[in-house]
Structures are given as C-alpha cells and as structure tokens.
Design an enzyme around this catalytic site. Structure first.
Site: not given
Length: 679
Positions: A120, A141, A153, A191
């Site tokens: 991440s 991810h 992801e 994020n």
C-alpha cells in the site's frame, strides 16, 4: 489462456490469511507460506475461526468450510510455490523485506508464475526491479478484511504485459473481487483521497476550530458514512494513518501530509476520545474543509490519469462502503461549490494545484456524467459489461439507455460477430432499480415507468432477434429484470454461481420485462407459474437441465465456453423439449385446478404434503393482486406471438403500479415483510 488453479500467498498475518481464505472459499487451491510454522498455524486457525463464525451465523454450511480448508495448504517452504499460477506477497510494509522475498520467488517460481504485491506504500515498478520478470509483476492492493471486502486495486506498472494484466483480472474474478485497474502512483486510488479526509479532520482539531465529536458528526453527515474519521482511525490504527500520511506527504505534497499531533498521538498509544456533544453551528465549516481536501484529492488523481471517475467512485462505494463516491458527492453539492472548496485548499496548501478536471467541468457548467456500461471488442466478440457492482448492476433509466447504446454500436460494427453481456462483481443484473419505481408512483409519473418498460422490451426484442449471436454470462445471481434480460439473449453461459429468479410478486408487481413470456415458452406455463408465483430461485444446474442455460462450466472454463458458443451456430432456444421428470411435481402445483386453489388460499392437490405446504406458504406472502394478474397474463400470453404478448403485459402495467399493494411491496424491500390488503 492457461487455466488458473493454484495461488500462493506469502505472509499468514491478518491480510495474508484473509486473502488465502477468500481464494480458497471461491474454489482455488491455495498455498499459504510464512517463515515459521507457528505463524502458518496461527493463520490457518484464524481462517478456521472466521469460517466457524460463518457456520454459527448460518451464512456458511460445514461442508463449505471443510471444502475450503481442504483447498488450503500451509508451509514454511517457499519452494512449494514453484508451480503456482500466481504468488501474492502479503508481508509487512518493509521495502527491503519485500524485495528480498521477490528475489527469492523469482528464482524459485516457474517462468509462467505471476508475482503480485499487496503493498500500500511502495511503487510496484520498484518492487518489480528485484525480479527478472517485470513483465509478469503486478500490484494487488486488497482492503481490510480481504475475505469480506470485495474491492481489489490491480496496479500494473509501465513494464507489466497485457497478458499479465488479463490474468491478474482473471484471478480477481475467480475470487469474486470487484477490480479496478489503477496506475502505479503513490496512494494508488482509494487511499489517495481517503487519507486526506482523515488528516484534514486532525488538522481542523489541531487548528482549534472544532472538537472531535463535532468533526465526527459533521463528517458522517457530509459523506453519509457510519463512522467519522477519528473512529475510523481508532479502528484501523492511528499508526497506519501516520505511515500513510508520511509517505503521501513526501510523495504528493502538503495536502497529503501529517498534522503535528498525529506522531504525538502514536507515541501516546491511546485512541481518540469520541465522547461529548457535537456543535451543529460548526458543521458547515468542518464539512467545507473535509470536502475540499477529499474531493480535491479525488479530482487530482483522476486529472493525473491514475483512475477514471467511475472507478474512483466504485473504489469508495465498494472498498470504503460509502453510499456515494467522490464524484457523485461533487454532483450532489454542485460543481461550483466543489470548485470553490477545492480552490480554498490551493490557498491553504500552496503546493496543491487546482485539478484540471474541475476546471474543465466548471467551464462546462454541468454535473459529471458517469459511464456505467462499457464495451470491449476482442477477436470479433463485443463484451458489454454492466459496471454497477455496488448496486448489483441494477437497471435504471441511465443504465438501460447505455446498454442500448453499446448494443447498437456492436450491432453496427462489421468486425463484431457476437455480443456478450456480463455484469461486474457478484451479480449479472439484480433486477430494476426499485427506487425509480417508488419515486414515479409517489410523483404520479407512471407514464415514465411505462416508457422505461417499453424501451426495455424493445431493447430485449432487438437482443433476441439480432443476426449476431447474443450471449448472457451468469457468473453470479440474476433477479427480475436481470433474469429477463438473460432470457432475451439467444444463449446463456453460466458457472455454478449463476442463478435466476422472479421475486416481483413478493414486492407487489409482476415480472414486467418478458420474464413470464419467455420462461413459459421454455419450461411450460405450469412450471413457469410455479417460479413466478413462489419467487423460488432457479439454480444454474436446474436452468441447465431445463435447457435454458446453453453451457454450464467451472469459473476457470468460462472464457473458453463463451468463445465456443460465440463461434457456433445460433441456438434454437424455443425448440420443443421434454421437461425433466424431477420438475414434474413442481409444475403440478400450478396446474389450472391447483392455481385456482392456491389463489383461494388452499393447498394444491396431487403433490407431496411438504411441497403443497411450502408452495402455499410461499404464495401466501405474495401480493394477491400481482398473483392474479400474473396468472391471467401468463395464460393469455401463450396464445399469441411474443410481440403481442409484450403488448398484453404493457397494457396492464399502469394498473399494477397504481395499486396500494405495489407501493407497499416496493417500499418494503430491505425491511419487514409487507402486509398486503389486495387493493
């Protein structure tokens, strides 16, 4: 494409064990590796515990748990991964540890093995450099908890091959993930805009502008979320926020950076105190700051080509469980207001520039438009994907219009020989958007419902009568309008996860897009009445046995099966057929005499007591007017051709949606069972 059957997961902690659990639950063989045997056992025991909780809550059956655990193999030997189709790294966030691991895996694994990192924080391209196979390296991810959260992801770097991306997306599909492809950039997609929401909340606190309970409540109302930013940090861990904001601040600039109090809070080691009463007079100020930071970051990532507006919103709705994505929120509060709030961020954080997409949208002077249906042509096949997985691909005006546009484009394309319809996520299409019907009833707009339904019928007729083979892919459930759309296609390819069903009479209406017409022509009127009246699910196996599904295959065989059907001759879906004997008793429950009994609240005769009782019980919960009208229509529709049968259906639509039962039933969805009055 080579069949994918075995996936390795390195790291048996919470993330790794969760990834392994989901892969195994969906039928893949999984090798779970960690450095010590007790770590491996702890990971496997965590999986057993979570699956056991599923059995206790009656979500899972014990045989499903046993099958899942049988597909899991734990070991400390990396060499066990030599022939895995993919290996997913899920160790802790340390770049050198990850690089060393990938260097070892590169030497151990087959040249065909794809390596994936669940990082991440780090660039996928940098990790790929530790291997001799950067073309077979990708980011994966996951979001916590990976066995439950459906978002994944997929992050190719510049050197990732198209074949690797294709296989990575296939792995995502095989373990029921909603995948979005994201550029290899700091923060990736979700994020990138989620972290500024958290840090801006802390910055507001640090600036002394509002207290925690005020910021919490203002955020929940603004973003329509269940937990505010401070509670979210308490749950996920304040150190994670510190780590993310430190990385993003260094890579992306001050908007994404760390407020001064967060490192102190991490050292302190206590959660944020959420107690106290919020101050509503400060809500607007707090919301403006949070909107500016979060929406500005979302607009920036799209402007930089990291993800599109639809995938960004999808990431929020699936990964974060938001009701609306950032761009839907921008439309809700208005583009002009969004621009003003983000502009304020450019003054507050001098290195943050106004995103180009907001400049352009402001000049256009209208809301963002979303593309929910996409098309890709591969080897003469047009794949039309309905991409609203957070709504189970439910049909509304916009979606049906876009399906029609994509279908017309495929019809007009001489390079296209076949047209395939599929749904993103765990459903094909879960019916029509019920809120649309409710709003039309309440606003006396039944003409809009009629127009929408007529347009749908016209589209389905074109799909059914196309000179190009049309195929529905049921790799998940379909309900109502989704099952009707599948029946309109000339062929259906399904996996065991596929299913069909007509739940409409339970919500006060009848199937209105040809489901009664086409099901009766394929399985006989009596059996079709049984499924329409009871709302019972038709499993993929049963639909195959009835000759409704053309091919029923394992998930790994789906692509080849689609190509076989598309390259063959057009199936005769209305051919005469003999209904298998196992369905005879179900059909008998809805013989003319038994239908009369059932509608009068009496048990059907000539069938087992158990079936008679279960059928009567199911029908007793349905809307009586909808049952009566469905019965009349199904009898009349079988005497005429399909276009005339459709007109019969449309002629009764206004009556059906005008009943009190319709509004009662439609409004009950997701709540208590409706109490019908027969009005």
């Amino acid at each position: 494409m080579k069949e994918i059957s075995t996936v390795g997961v390195v790291g048996a902690g919470n993330m790794g064990s969760g990834i392994a659990q989901k892969l195994a639950m969906e039928g893949l063989n999984v090798i779970l590796v960690d450095t010590q045997q007790d770590f491996v056992e702890r990971g496997l025991n965590t999986i057993r515990r979570i699956l056991g909780e599923g059995v206790e809550r009656k979500i899972l059956k014990q045989e499903q748990v046993d099958a899942t655990m049988n597909r899991l193999h734990g070991t400390t030997d990396l060499k066990a991964l030599a022939n895995a189709d993919m290996v997913i790294e899920a160790v802790f966030e340390n770049e050198q540890v990850k690089k060393d691991l990938f260097k070892n895996l590169d030497q151990i694994c087959s040249q065909e093995t794809i390596l994936a990192s669940n990082t991440s924080s780090y660039y996928v391209a940098d990790l790929a450099k530790a291997t001799s196979r950067p073309d077979r390296f990708v980011g994966f991810h996951y979001f916590y908890h990976p066995a439950k959260n459906r978002l994944l992801e997929v992050i190719p770097h510049d050197g990732t091959s198209e074949e690797t991306v294709k296989r990575a997306l296939e792995v995502g599909r095989l373990h029921s993930k909603t995948t979005i492809v994201v550029k290899d950039a700091s923060g990736f997609c979700v994020n990138r805009f989620f972290s500024p929401l958290l840090t801006e909340a802390v910055q507001i606190l640090d600036d002394g502008l509002a207290d925690i309970p005020t910021i919490e409540e203002a955020a929940k109302q603004a973003f329509k979320i269940g937990m505010g930013p401070f509670e979210l940090m308490n749950v996920t861990g304040i150190p994670i926020t510190l780590h993310a904001s430190t990385t993003f601040g260094r890579e992306l600039g001050s908007l994404y950076g760390t407020p001064k109090s967060i490192p102190k809070k991490v050292v302190e080691g206590t959660p944020y105190d959420l107690s106290g009463e919020p101050d509503p007079s400060k809500f607007e100020m707090v919301q403006d700051r949070l909107y500016g930071a979060c929406l500005g970051a979302a607009a920036a990532l799209v402007s930089e080509g990291i993800a599109g507006i639809e995938d960004t919103d999808l990431g929020a709705k699936v990964g974060l469980r938001w009701r609306q994505g950032p761009f839907e929120i921008m439309n809700r509060i208005g583009i002009e207001k969004t621009y003003r709030l983000v502009e304020a961020m450019t003054h507050r954080y001098k290195d943050f520039k106004m995103p180009e997409i907001l400049i352009q949208q402001r000049e256009l002077g209208k809301p963002f438009e979303f593309k929910y249906v996409k098309q890709e042509v591969k080897d003469g096949i047009a794949f039309i994907t309905i991409n609203r997985p957070e709504a189970m691909n439910a049909l509304n005006e916009v979606t049906v219009k876009q399906i029609a546009e994509q279908f017309d484009a495929a019809e007009a394309n001489p390079a296209v020989k076949a047209i395939v319809f599929q749904g993103a996520g765990k459903a094909f299409v879960a019916g029509a958007d019920i809120r649309y019907f409710i709003n039309n009833i309440k606003n006396n707009r039944l003409d809009a419902t009629e127009a929408f339904t007529r347009f749908g019928h016209e589209l389905f007729l074109k799909i059914e009568n196309s000179k190009k083979i049309t195929v529905a892919v049921l790799d998940g459930l379909s309900l109502g309008g989704g099952s009707e759309m599948a029946l309109a296609c000339q062929a259906i390819v399904a996996t065991p996860a596929g299913s069909m069903g007509f739940p409409e009479t339970a919500i006060g209406i009848f199937p209105g897009l040809g489901g009664m017409i086409r099901s009766a022509r394929r399985m006989g009127t009596e059996l079709a009445k049984y499924y329409v009246f009871t709302g019972k699910t038709i499993s993929a196996q049963d639909a195959f046995d009835l000759g409704i599904i053309t091919k029923l295959v394992r998930p790994q065989e789906l692509e080849n099966a689609i190509r076989e059907v598309c390259s063959g001759s057009r199936p005769d879906k209305y051919r005469a057929r003999e209904i298998p004997s196992k369905f005879a008793e179900l059909a008998k429950t809805c013989s003319p005499a038994n239908v009369e009994a059932l509608l009068a609240g009496k048990k059907p005769e000539g069938v087992s007591d158990a079936l008679a009782e279960s059928t009567l019980k199911a029908i007793s919960r349905k809307a009586p007017l909808a049952l009566k009208k469905a019965n009349e229509l199904m009898d009349a529709q079988q005497k005429v051709a399909i276009p005339q049968a459709i007109e019969l259906e449309l002629a009764e639509l206004r009556y059906m949606f005008s009943t009190e039962d319709a509004l009662t039933g439609l409004s009950s969805l997701g709540g208590k069972p409706p109490q019908y009055k027969g009005k």
